[in-house]
Design a protein around this motif. Structure first.
Motif, PDB file in Angstrom:
ATOM      1  N   UNK A  63       5.196  22.002  -0.362  1.00 58.59           N
ATOM      2  CA  UNK A  63       4.102  22.957  -0.567  1.00 58.59           C
ATOM      3  C   UNK A  63       3.099  22.449  -1.606  1.00 58.59           C
ATOM      4  N   UNK A  64       1.837  22.656  -1.298  1.00 57.58           N
ATOM      5  CA  UNK A  64       0.740  22.299  -2.206  1.00 57.58           C
ATOM      6  C   UNK A  64       0.693  20.822  -2.574  1.00 57.58           C
ATOM      7  N   UNK A  65       1.226  19.984  -1.717  1.00 54.81           N
ATOM      8  CA  UNK A  65       1.210  18.537  -1.947  1.00 54.81           C
ATOM      9  C   UNK A  65       0.601  17.862  -0.734  1.00 54.81           C
ATOM     10  N   UNK A  66      -0.115  16.779  -0.977  1.00 55.99           N
ATOM     11  CA  UNK A  66      -0.755  16.027   0.103  1.00 55.99           C
ATOM     12  C   UNK A  66       0.072  14.787   0.379  1.00 55.99           C
ATOM     13  N   UNK A  67       0.586  14.714   1.604  1.00 56.69           N
ATOM     14  CA  UNK A  67       1.387  13.565   2.052  1.00 56.69           C
ATOM     15  C   UNK A  67       0.496  12.346   2.262  1.00 56.69           C
ATOM     16  N   UNK A  68       1.039  11.139   2.072  1.00 61.98           N
ATOM     17  CA  UNK A  68       0.335   9.958   2.560  1.00 61.98           C
ATOM     18  C   UNK A  68       0.149  10.120   4.068  1.00 61.98           C
ATOM     19  N   UNK A  69      -1.010   9.743   4.564  1.00 57.93           N
ATOM     20  CA  UNK A  69      -1.329   9.934   5.978  1.00 57.93           C
ATOM     21  C   UNK A  69      -1.865   8.636   6.573  1.00 57.93           C
ATOM     22  N   UNK A  70      -1.859   8.551   7.906  1.00 52.42           N
ATOM     23  CA  UNK A  70      -2.403   7.349   8.538  1.00 52.42           C
ATOM     24  C   UNK A  70      -3.835   7.037   8.083  1.00 52.42           C
ATOM     25  N   UNK A  71      -4.617   8.070   7.854  1.00 49.26           N
ATOM     26  CA  UNK A  71      -5.990   7.851   7.399  1.00 49.26           C
ATOM     27  C   UNK A  71      -6.072   7.184   6.040  1.00 49.26           C
ATOM     28  N   UNK A  72      -5.127   7.493   5.161  1.00 43.34           N
ATOM     29  CA  UNK A  72      -5.115   6.833   3.849  1.00 43.34           C
ATOM     30  C   UNK A  72      -4.857   5.333   4.007  1.00 43.34           C
ATOM     31  N   UNK A  73      -3.904   4.996   4.862  1.00 39.49           N
ATOM     32  CA  UNK A  73      -3.607   3.576   5.081  1.00 39.49           C
ATOM     33  C   UNK A  73      -4.780   2.903   5.781  1.00 39.49           C
ATOM     34  N   UNK A  74      -5.444   3.610   6.674  1.00 41.98           N
ATOM     35  CA  UNK A  74      -6.646   3.053   7.313  1.00 41.98           C
ATOM     36  C   UNK A  74      -7.721   2.771   6.267  1.00 41.98           C
ATOM     37  N   UNK A  75      -7.834   3.639   5.266  1.00 41.96           N
ATOM     38  CA  UNK A  75      -8.801   3.400   4.183  1.00 41.96           C
ATOM     39  C   UNK A  75      -8.410   2.173   3.364  1.00 41.96           C
ATOM     40  N   UNK A  76      -7.120   1.984   3.131  1.00 47.15           N
ATOM     41  CA  UNK A  76      -6.656   0.785   2.416  1.00 47.15           C
ATOM     42  C   UNK A  76      -7.027  -0.459   3.220  1.00 47.15           C
ATOM     43  N   UNK A  77      -6.803  -0.409   4.517  1.00 46.49           N
ATOM     44  CA  UNK A  77      -7.159  -1.547   5.371  1.00 46.49           C
ATOM     45  C   UNK A  77      -8.670  -1.747   5.415  1.00 46.49           C
ATOM     46  N   UNK A  78      -9.429  -0.665   5.365  1.00 43.36           N
ATOM     47  CA  UNK A  78     -10.886  -0.790   5.285  1.00 43.36           C
ATOM     48  C   UNK A  78     -11.309  -1.459   3.989  1.00 43.36           C
ATOM     49  N   UNK A  79     -10.636  -1.130   2.902  1.00 43.34           N
ATOM     50  CA  UNK A  79     -10.879  -1.786   1.619  1.00 43.34           C
ATOM     51  C   UNK A  79     -10.602  -3.279   1.745  1.00 43.34           C
ATOM     52  N   UNK A  80      -9.494  -3.617   2.413  1.00 44.14           N
ATOM     53  CA  UNK A  80      -9.152  -5.024   2.637  1.00 44.14           C
ATOM     54  C   UNK A  80     -10.201  -5.742   3.461  1.00 44.14           C
ATOM     55  N   UNK A  81     -10.726  -5.078   4.489  1.00 41.46           N
ATOM     56  CA  UNK A  81     -11.796  -5.679   5.289  1.00 41.46           C
ATOM     57  C   UNK A  81     -13.032  -5.914   4.427  1.00 41.46           C
ATOM     58  N   UNK A  82     -13.320  -4.983   3.524  1.00 44.70           N
ATOM     59  CA  UNK A  82     -14.444  -5.168   2.606  1.00 44.70           C
ATOM     60  C   UNK A  82     -14.250  -6.367   1.696  1.00 44.70           C
ATOM     61  N   UNK A  83     -13.016  -6.578   1.237  1.00 47.29           N
ATOM     62  CA  UNK A  83     -12.728  -7.761   0.422  1.00 47.29           C
ATOM     63  C   UNK A  83     -12.978  -9.034   1.217  1.00 47.29           C
ATOM     64  N   UNK A  84     -12.537  -9.018   2.473  1.00 44.16           N
ATOM     65  CA  UNK A  84     -12.729 -10.187   3.330  1.00 44.16           C
ATOM     66  C   UNK A  84     -14.221 -10.443   3.558  1.00 44.16           C
ATOM     67  N   UNK A  85     -14.958  -9.385   3.850  1.00 43.60           N
ATOM     68  CA  UNK A  85     -16.394  -9.526   4.138  1.00 43.60           C
ATOM     69  C   UNK A  85     -17.172 -10.007   2.920  1.00 43.60           C
ATOM     70  N   UNK A  86     -16.736  -9.601   1.723  1.00 44.05           N
ATOM     71  CA  UNK A  86     -17.469  -9.987   0.512  1.00 44.05           C
ATOM     72  C   UNK A  86     -17.003 -11.324  -0.052  1.00 44.05           C
TER      73      UNK A  86
END
Length: 192
Positions: A63-86
């Motif tokens: 209750x009243x807690x936010x679980x790790x979700x697939x979208x969070x991991x997708x954001x981590x992978x998006x961060x990784x793609x940004x590292x690669x692109x930069x």
């Protein structure tokens, strides 16, 4: 993470952030509880790129807690793609990933980034590298499960996570009590 032109990888907890301010950090991934105030320590850091994700370090709904979700991991992978692109034009870099204590969410995030950057590296080798960066690593199993799926590792990351947990329990028996007290028995049962 040579494919991302990141020469230094750091994982830490919030209390350790001030001690990293002089280490020329170029990129930060913050994983914070949703109600946590912004981190003041970053005011002492030089210019850096920072992404913040907010969810709790849990493996079962509560209750009243936010679980790790697939979208969070997708954001981590998006961060990784940004590292690669930069990476073009960047000779070096220092990636710092942190959560509250630098043990669970941040280590899961770093392992995800490492697996993304080096898709042909074996899973056990990735966890060994993670332990070199953060010896007390106990990655959040829910996050690793989502990373496993999104990276197409077909269960191999999750299987290697169980071996990693077994290694950590053997090396640091306190994990057995600690994770049991935190209600993470399911992760202890994964240890093989």
């Amino acid at each position: 993470m040579k494919t991302l032109a990141i020469s230094t990888l750091t994982i830490c907890g919030i209390e350790e952030l001030p001690g990293n301010s002089a280490r020329e950090v170029t990129h930060v991934l913050s994983v914070l509880d949703p109600d946590r105030a912004e981190i003041e320590a970053f005011g002492a850091y030089g210019t850096h790129e920072r992404v913040t994700l907010r969810f709790h370090d849990i493996i079962d709904p509560a209750p009243d807690r936010i679980m790790p979700a697939p979208g969070h991991v997708a954001e981590i992978l998006g961060f990784g793609e940004g590292l690669r692109a930069s990476a073009v034009g960047r000779k070096a870099g220092h990636l710092l990933v942190h959560c509250h204590m630098g043990i669970s969410r941040s280590t899961a995030a770093m392992l995800t980034l490492m697996a993304q950057a080096d898709p042909h590296e074996g899973e056990d080798a990735l966890f060994a590298r993670l332990r070199e960066i953060r010896p007390q690593a106990w990655p959040n199993s829910v996050m690793i499960g989502f990373a496993d799926e999104q990276l197409g590792r077909h269960g191999r990351l999750t299987e290697a996570l169980g071996r990693h947990y077994a290694h950590q329990i053997a090396a640091q028996p306190k994990f057995r009590t600690w994770m049991n007290d935190l209600g993470r028995k399911r992760e202890l049962e994964m240890a093989v």
